[in-house]
Design an enzyme around this catalytic site. Structure first.
Site, PDB file in Angstrom:
ATOM      1  N   GLU A 273       0.847  -1.193   0.000  1.00 26.15           N
ATOM      2  CA  GLU A 273       0.000   0.000   0.000  1.00 26.15           C
ATOM      3  C   GLU A 273       0.884   1.246   0.000  1.00 26.15           C
ATOM      4  OE1 GLU A 273      -2.610  -0.584   3.352  1.00 26.15           O
ATOM      5  OE2 GLU A 273      -4.050  -1.657   2.102  1.00 26.15           O
TER       6      GLU A 273
ATOM      7  N   HIS B 161      -9.251   9.872   3.203  1.00 30.66           N
ATOM      8  CA  HIS B 161      -8.906   8.788   2.284  1.00 30.66           C
ATOM      9  C   HIS B 161      -9.098   9.339   0.887  1.00 30.66           C
ATOM     10  CE1 HIS B 161      -8.615   5.040   0.196  1.00 30.66           C
ATOM     11  NE2 HIS B 161      -8.281   4.444   1.321  1.00 30.66           N
TER      12      HIS B 161
ATOM     13  N   ARG C  36      -1.252   8.940   1.670  1.00 27.81           N
ATOM     14  CA  ARG C  36      -2.632   9.383   1.448  1.00 27.81           C
ATOM     15  C   ARG C  36      -2.804  10.896   1.411  1.00 27.81           C
ATOM     16  NH1 ARG C  36      -5.592   5.066   5.371  1.00 27.81           N
ATOM     17  NH2 ARG C  36      -5.401   3.404   3.862  1.00 27.81           N
TER      18      ARG C  36
ATOM     19  N   HIS D 138     -11.374   9.839   6.845  1.00 28.69           N
ATOM     20  CA  HIS D 138     -11.165   8.406   7.010  1.00 28.69           C
ATOM     21  C   HIS D 138     -10.667   8.010   8.394  1.00 28.69           C
ATOM     22  CE1 HIS D 138     -10.529   4.397   5.602  1.00 28.69           C
ATOM     23  NE2 HIS D 138      -9.225   4.432   5.757  1.00 28.69           N
TER      24      HIS D 138
ATOM     25  N   ARG E  42      -1.193   8.932   9.396  1.00 30.07           N
ATOM     26  CA  ARG E  42      -1.123   7.483   9.603  1.00 30.07           C
ATOM     27  C   ARG E  42      -0.646   6.766   8.339  1.00 30.07           C
ATOM     28  NH1 ARG E  42      -5.522   2.982   9.070  1.00 30.07           N
ATOM     29  NH2 ARG E  42      -6.217   4.407   7.465  1.00 30.07           N
TER      30      ARG E  42
HETATM   31  C1  LIG Z   1     -13.828   1.871   5.449  1.00 28.15           C
HETATM   32  C2  LIG Z   1     -12.590   1.738   6.307  1.00 28.15           C
HETATM   33  C3  LIG Z   1     -11.521   0.967   5.878  1.00 28.15           C
HETATM   34  C4  LIG Z   1     -10.380   0.828   6.667  1.00 28.15           C
HETATM   35  N1  LIG Z   1      -9.366   0.006   6.262  1.00 28.15           N
HETATM   36  C5  LIG Z   1      -8.324  -0.228   7.097  1.00 28.15           C
HETATM   37  C6  LIG Z   1      -7.338  -1.192   6.779  1.00 28.15           C
HETATM   38  O1  LIG Z   1      -7.395  -1.866   5.748  1.00 28.15           O
HETATM   39  N2  LIG Z   1      -6.309  -1.375   7.660  1.00 28.15           N
HETATM   40  C7  LIG Z   1      -6.207  -0.676   8.832  1.00 28.15           C
HETATM   41  O2  LIG Z   1      -5.255  -0.891   9.609  1.00 28.15           O
HETATM   42  N3  LIG Z   1      -7.146   0.245   9.154  1.00 28.15           N
HETATM   43  C8  LIG Z   1      -8.207   0.460   8.334  1.00 28.15           C
HETATM   44  N4  LIG Z   1      -9.158   1.377   8.690  1.00 28.15           N
HETATM   45  C9  LIG Z   1      -9.068   2.027   9.997  1.00 28.15           C
HETATM   46  C10 LIG Z   1      -9.435   0.999  11.059  1.00 28.15           C
HETATM   47  O3  LIG Z   1     -10.503   0.215  10.581  1.00 28.15           O
HETATM   48  C11 LIG Z   1      -9.842   1.658  12.350  1.00 28.15           C
HETATM   49  O4  LIG Z   1      -8.892   2.597  12.750  1.00 28.15           O
HETATM   50  C12 LIG Z   1      -9.955   0.607  13.447  1.00 28.15           C
HETATM   51  O5  LIG Z   1     -10.838  -0.400  13.034  1.00 28.15           O
HETATM   52  C13 LIG Z   1     -10.441   1.218  14.727  1.00 28.15           C
HETATM   53  O6  LIG Z   1     -10.747   0.175  15.606  1.00 28.15           O
HETATM   54  P1  LIG Z   1     -11.356   0.512  17.010  1.00 28.15           P
HETATM   55  O7  LIG Z   1     -11.565  -0.782  17.701  1.00 28.15           O
HETATM   56  O8  LIG Z   1     -10.542   1.543  17.669  1.00 28.15           O
HETATM   57  O9  LIG Z   1     -12.760   1.209  16.662  1.00 28.15           O
HETATM   58  P2  LIG Z   1     -14.027   0.674  15.856  1.00 28.15           P
HETATM   59  O10 LIG Z   1     -13.753  -0.543  15.097  1.00 28.15           O
HETATM   60  O11 LIG Z   1     -14.607   1.834  15.145  1.00 28.15           O
HETATM   61  O12 LIG Z   1     -15.006   0.270  17.020  1.00 28.15           O
HETATM   62  C14 LIG Z   1     -15.564   1.236  17.888  1.00 28.15           C
HETATM   63  C15 LIG Z   1     -16.642   0.582  18.701  1.00 28.15           C
HETATM   64  O13 LIG Z   1     -17.079   1.446  19.736  1.00 28.15           O
HETATM   65  C16 LIG Z   1     -18.492   1.478  19.786  1.00 28.15           C
HETATM   66  N5  LIG Z   1     -18.860   2.733  20.434  1.00 28.15           N
HETATM   67  C17 LIG Z   1     -18.526   3.992  20.060  1.00 28.15           C
HETATM   68  N6  LIG Z   1     -19.025   4.862  20.947  1.00 28.15           N
HETATM   69  C18 LIG Z   1     -19.671   4.146  21.898  1.00 28.15           C
HETATM   70  C19 LIG Z   1     -20.400   4.491  23.053  1.00 28.15           C
HETATM   71  N7  LIG Z   1     -20.588   5.761  23.436  1.00 28.15           N
HETATM   72  N8  LIG Z   1     -20.957   3.496  23.794  1.00 28.15           N
HETATM   73  C20 LIG Z   1     -20.811   2.201  23.425  1.00 28.15           C
HETATM   74  N9  LIG Z   1     -20.139   1.824  22.318  1.00 28.15           N
HETATM   75  C21 LIG Z   1     -19.576   2.788  21.578  1.00 28.15           C
HETATM   76  C22 LIG Z   1     -18.883   1.305  18.347  1.00 28.15           C
HETATM   77  O14 LIG Z   1     -20.213   0.920  18.233  1.00 28.15           O
HETATM   78  C23 LIG Z   1     -17.896   0.231  17.913  1.00 28.15           C
HETATM   79  O15 LIG Z   1     -18.318  -1.030  18.355  1.00 28.15           O
HETATM   80  C24 LIG Z   1     -10.305   1.523   7.898  1.00 28.15           C
HETATM   81  C25 LIG Z   1     -11.367   2.305   8.329  1.00 28.15           C
HETATM   82  C26 LIG Z   1     -12.514   2.411   7.542  1.00 28.15           C
HETATM   83  C27 LIG Z   1     -13.653   3.254   8.033  1.00 28.15           C
END
Ligand SMILES: Cc1cc2nc3c(=O)[nH]c(=O)nc-3n(C[C@H](O)[C@H](O)[C@H](O)COP(=O)(O)OP(=O)(O)OC[C@H]3O[C@@H](n4cnc5c(N)ncnc54)[C@H](O)[C@@H]3O)c2cc1C
Length: 525
Positions: free
Chosen positions: A114, A236, A282, A343, A378
């Site tokens: 990437e 993104h 990016r 993103h 990032r």
């Molecule tokens: C379309 C897309 C593609 C991506 N592709 C990549 C990739 O290929 N590789 C990579 O490394 N990163 C990628 N990213 C970034 C990466 O996906 C995220 O940074 C990462 O998944 C974040 O994980 P997390 O567990 O911190 O949050 P999330 O996976 O967003 O989870 C957050 C959780 O918190 C919950 N939540 C939020 N607020 C509250 C609240 N007040 N009370 C209760 N629950 C709550 C939500 O419902 C969810 O369950 C991508 C992001 C997107 C949007």
């Protein structure tokens, strides 16, 4: 009142990693505001960066991360996370995540490349890596006797000794709205983890799911945590542009596998902007697209992979192929219309390498946190890795501390509020805030635009806080209150940075200063 050893707020990869590492020895509550799998983690397409190939090296991955981060990455954090990358992937493979195999490669897996990476080091499950990871881990979560999963529960605010009028500042859980019962519950715990993801919904156009409303950043800030580097919002470069689809990302890997960016007349434009062309980081690609769109008055540009064999495209990008085809775009024959969209939130609550925040007993892991890994920008596919490495470190630290005695905690008091009279206040302010952020705090910024945004945010904030004080809480109100708080932190941070660096580009300060400094805001300062 519900009592647990550990409360985890959010069920993305960060929350799931913590839950699975802790549950053998602790009673865990996993609270999530929609269903278990809803969050950015499930939508991740490209994959996870890790040093798996003997031709690659930890030093090279660190170097790529530091270069993308434009001088602002914390080197110790970067080294820690990259050094643990193989271990994190081995854990996922052990749990049964079906990564795409390549028998001809010595690792046995297909590694893609990437933008910004000097090697092929992205392990993936076709073009739906996140879904493969979260559905595999989700099954283990559901089956685990020590994990109480509370879906459709949204955390409102953290419970701290400070708010209880006691000495020090320790977190003892959170007040949580059970959305189905429309009732606020007290979830008490000796350790609390914010794993609530980023804040893409602060902007009008984003690749993030609806859950990304900055709740954890705002809750942590209100509880007394510092935030850092909130001005660095990653756009993104390639989100599908089509009136009938919402937030559909065209993964970086399409460019990694040879996708070419073109103007409507077919002209390739990236080489004129950067020697790395389509494989530039990016921010460079997003700014180039923004520049070309503004220069030619375009609604979108085009990403072309159609010159590759159709079988290659269908095998590598099956979901993108199918989704575009449903909309009438055959990507094996024609280019894909794309625009940049918000993103990733690089900044967040300040933590150390174990996810510790400034509040005792409170951790932040994943996109909600600022560990220093992402610096001013990032590097693609580093974020899922961070969720796992810091998640595991936080779990280890919690497992090595004594169980905590919980104080008496009062129930949620809603005796002085009534049912909302005008819900339009919420929907109107929601739209106004996101548009103001898009128009004034976008890819290219100026002092004047940032000040305009801040003035509007102050007015919105007063109105929303008054509404919050007078009416029963609802999901939308909780999210809007957090969105406006997060927006304010982004704009205040952007105003403090008197240079252009990484994702923050200011027309008033187009140069980068010699010394790289974090922008850190402290509550009450
Ligand atoms: C379309 C897309 C593609 C991506 N592709 C990549 C990739 O290929 N590789 C990579 O490394 N990163 C990628 N990213 C970034 C990466 O996906 C995220 O940074 C990462 O998944 C974040 O994980 P997390 O567990 O911190 O949050 P999330 O996976 O967003 O989870 C957050 C959780 O918190 C919950 N939540 C939020 N607020 C509250 C609240 N007040 N009370 C209760 N629950 C709550 C939500 O419902 C969810 O369950 C991508 C992001 C997107 C949007």
């Amino acid at each position: 009142m519900l009592k647990f050893d550990v409360l985890i707020i959010g069920s993305g990869l960060a929350g799931m990693t913590l839950a699975l590492h802790l549950a053998e020895h602790r009673k865990v509550a996993l609270v999530t505001k929609r269903d278990l799998l809803e969050g950015s983690s499930t939508y991740a397409q490209g994959g996870i960066a890790a040093v798996l190939d003997t031709g690659d090296s930890v030093e090279a991955h660190i170097q790529d991360t530091l270069v993308a981060g434009a001088g602002l990455c914390n080197e110790e954090t970067t080294r820690f996370i990259v050094e643990h990358s193989k271990e994190a992937i081995d854990w996922l493979i052990e749990l049964g995540v079906p990564f795409t195999k390549d028998e001809t490669h010595k690792t046995g897996y297909h590694l893609t490349r990437e933008g910004g990476h000097s090697h092929r080091r992205i392990i993936h499950a076709a073009d739906a890596t996140g879904a493969a990871v979260t559905s595999t881990l989700g099954q283990k979560i559901k089956a685990h006797p020590n994990i109480t999963l509370l879906e459709d529960h949204i955390a409102i605010d953290l419970i701290t000794s400070k708010k209880l009028g006691q000495p020090g500042n320790r977190c003892f859980g959170a007040y949580v709205l059970d959305k189905q019962a429309d009732e606020v519950r007290t979830v008490a715990a000796g350790h609390t983890i914010l794993a609530s993801g980023g804040a893409g919904k602060v902007y009008l156009y984003t690749t993030n799911p609806d859950t990304a409303t900055g709740d954890g950043i705002a809750m942590g800030w209100r509880a007394g945590c510092r935030v850092s580097n909130m001005e660095f919002i990653q756009f993104h470069p390639t989100c599908l542009y089509h009136p009938h689809t919402k937030s559909f990302l065209i993964t970086e890997a399409v460019r990694g596998e040879g996708g070419i960016l073109r103007l409507p007349d077919g002209t390739r434009f990236m080489p004129a902007h950067d020697a790395r062309a389509e494989l530039a980081p990016r921010d460079v690609v997003a700014r180039a697209i923004d520049f070309e769109m503004k220069r030619h008055g375009l609604d979108c540009v085009y990403l072309d992979i159609s010159y590759k064999p159709a079988s290659f495209i269908q095998e590598h990008f099956p979901n993108i192929y199918a989704h575009c085809l449903e909309l009438g775009i055959d990507i094996t024959k024609e280019p894909i219309p794309v625009v940049p969209a918000v993103h990733f939130t690089c900044g967040g609550l300040v933590t150390d390498l174990s996810g510790h925040t400034d509040v005792d007993g409170l951790y932040a892991v994943g996109e909600v946190a600022c560990t220093g890994l992402h610096g001013a920008n990032r590097l693609a596919s580093n974020s899922l890795l961070e969720c796992m490495v810091i998640g595991r470190a936080a779990a280890n630290e919690i497992l090595h501390t004594q169980p905590v005695e919980l104080p008496a905690i009062p129930s949620w008091d809603d005796s002085r509020v009534t049912d909302p009279d005008e819900e339009v206040v919420i929907s109107h302010n929601w739209d106004e805030l996101r548009r103001a952020m898009w128009d004034y705090v976008g890819i290219v910024r100026t002092n004047k635009r940032l000040e305009r945004a801040l003035n509007r945010i102050k007015l919105l904030s007063e109105e929303i806080n008054e509404y919050y004080s007078n009416f029963h809480v609802s999901n939308d109100l909780i999210e809007l209150r957090n969105l406006v708080q997060t927006a304010e932190l982004i704009v205040r941070s952007a105003l403090l940075r008197k240079e252009s660096r990484g994702l923050h580009y200011s027309r008033d300060y187009p140069d980068m200063l010699a010394e790289a400094r974090d922008t850190t805001l402290s509550p009450g300062a």
